[in-house]
Write a protein that holds these residues in place. Structure first.
Motif, PDB file in Angstrom:
ATOM      1  N   ASP A 118       0.835  -1.406   0.068  1.00 42.50           N
ATOM      2  CA  ASP A 118      -0.024  -0.031  -0.117  1.00 42.50           C
ATOM      3  C   ASP A 118       0.969   1.126  -0.106  1.00 42.50           C
ATOM      4  O   ASP A 118       0.911   2.102   0.968  1.00 42.50           O
ATOM      5  CB  ASP A 118      -0.974  -0.129   1.415  1.00 42.50           C
TER       6      ASP A 118
ATOM      7  N   GLN B 113      -3.359   4.245   1.138  1.00 44.47           N
ATOM      8  CA  GLN B 113      -4.712   4.020   0.847  1.00 44.47           C
ATOM      9  C   GLN B 113      -5.672   3.500   1.945  1.00 44.47           C
ATOM     10  O   GLN B 113      -6.838   3.490   2.177  1.00 44.47           O
ATOM     11  CB  GLN B 113      -4.829   3.750  -0.534  1.00 44.47           C
ATOM     12  N   GLY B 114      -4.810   2.476   2.627  1.00 39.97           N
ATOM     13  CA  GLY B 114      -5.346   1.597   3.683  1.00 39.97           C
ATOM     14  C   GLY B 114      -5.768   0.319   3.126  1.00 39.97           C
ATOM     15  O   GLY B 114      -6.677  -0.321   3.804  1.00 39.97           O
ATOM     16  N   HIS B 115      -5.578   0.216   1.897  1.00 40.73           N
ATOM     17  CA  HIS B 115      -5.979  -1.008   1.314  1.00 40.73           C
ATOM     18  C   HIS B 115      -5.143  -1.474   0.189  1.00 40.73           C
ATOM     19  O   HIS B 115      -4.529  -0.530  -0.223  1.00 40.73           O
ATOM     20  CB  HIS B 115      -7.558  -0.973   0.778  1.00 40.73           C
TER      21      HIS B 115
ATOM     22  N   THR C 136      -5.203  -4.122  -3.523  1.00 42.51           N
ATOM     23  CA  THR C 136      -5.884  -4.844  -4.383  1.00 42.51           C
ATOM     24  C   THR C 136      -5.784  -6.529  -4.286  1.00 42.51           C
ATOM     25  O   THR C 136      -5.003  -7.021  -3.692  1.00 42.51           O
ATOM     26  CB  THR C 136      -5.504  -4.449  -5.913  1.00 42.51           C
TER      27      THR C 136
ATOM     28  N   TYR D 134      -2.599  -8.931  -3.093  1.00 42.24           N
ATOM     29  CA  TYR D 134      -2.944  -9.981  -1.963  1.00 42.24           C
ATOM     30  C   TYR D 134      -2.522 -11.224  -2.430  1.00 42.24           C
ATOM     31  O   TYR D 134      -1.929 -11.975  -1.820  1.00 42.24           O
ATOM     32  CB  TYR D 134      -4.478  -9.842  -1.772  1.00 42.24           C
TER      33      TYR D 134
ATOM     34  N   ILE E  60     -11.236  -5.081  -2.384  1.00 44.41           N
ATOM     35  CA  ILE E  60     -10.038  -4.360  -1.831  1.00 44.41           C
ATOM     36  C   ILE E  60      -9.917  -5.052  -0.441  1.00 44.41           C
ATOM     37  O   ILE E  60     -10.747  -5.588   0.172  1.00 44.41           O
ATOM     38  CB  ILE E  60     -10.315  -2.877  -1.479  1.00 44.41           C
ATOM     39  N   ILE E  61      -8.643  -5.071  -0.115  1.00 46.58           N
ATOM     40  CA  ILE E  61      -8.248  -5.969   1.170  1.00 46.58           C
ATOM     41  C   ILE E  61      -7.459  -4.971   1.923  1.00 46.58           C
ATOM     42  O   ILE E  61      -6.613  -4.249   1.809  1.00 46.58           O
ATOM     43  CB  ILE E  61      -6.979  -7.013   0.734  1.00 46.58           C
ATOM     44  N   THR E  62      -8.163  -5.004   3.417  1.00 40.79           N
ATOM     45  CA  THR E  62      -7.417  -3.763   4.102  1.00 40.79           C
ATOM     46  C   THR E  62      -6.650  -4.547   5.119  1.00 40.79           C
ATOM     47  O   THR E  62      -6.331  -5.929   4.837  1.00 40.79           O
ATOM     48  CB  THR E  62      -8.915  -3.602   5.413  1.00 40.79           C
TER      49      THR E  62
END
Length: 128
Positions: free
Chosen positions: A74, A78-80, A82, A86, A107-109
């Motif tokens: 990241d 952005q805090g996430h 793709t 991942y 989207i993956i946090t």
């Protein structure tokens, strides 16, 4: 290939010996212990205890490492990340992705990333 050689390969695969040796070798290279034989014995004891739910499996990455990896992925903060990032992160860590059910636009946090990496690391040791 001779029949005996194929039987040997089948035996190793059936018992997941190449994967186990790869993981143990990675642990040794990461930690570089003064007494590698004793370190390997302790690692195998941790695997055994982990299978009995009496302890934790040995890991190359702690929580700080997982957070740092996410931060690298990241890059703009952005805090996430793709779904593609991942998947590649899991592959880079040597973790299974065959059963991964995730949409390409997902989207993956950080929280999801940490939970999934930990879960997959545990699963990867549990087969040994």
């Amino acid at each position: 290939m001779a029949a005996g050689e194929q039987q040997g390969r089948d035996y190793l695969q059936r018992h997941r010996i190449p994967s186990l040796l790869h993981r143990l070798g990675a642990l040794v290279l990461y930690h570089r212990p003064e007494r590698p034989r004793e370190f390997l014995i302790q690692a195998l004891e941790k695997v055994k205890a982990g299978r009995r739910a009496e302890g934790e499996y040995p890991n190359l990455m702690d929580e700080d490492n997982v957070v740092a990896m996410f931060g690298l992925l990241d890059a703009v903060g952005q805090g996430h990340i793709t779904a593609a990032q991942y998947r590649e992160a899991l592959k880079t860590l040597g973790l299974a992705t065959e059963d991964l059910r995730i949409e390409d636009d997902a989207i993956i946090t950080l929280d999801v990333f940490m939970q999934e990496v930990k879960k997959r690391m545990l699963e990867s040791w549990a087969v040994h």
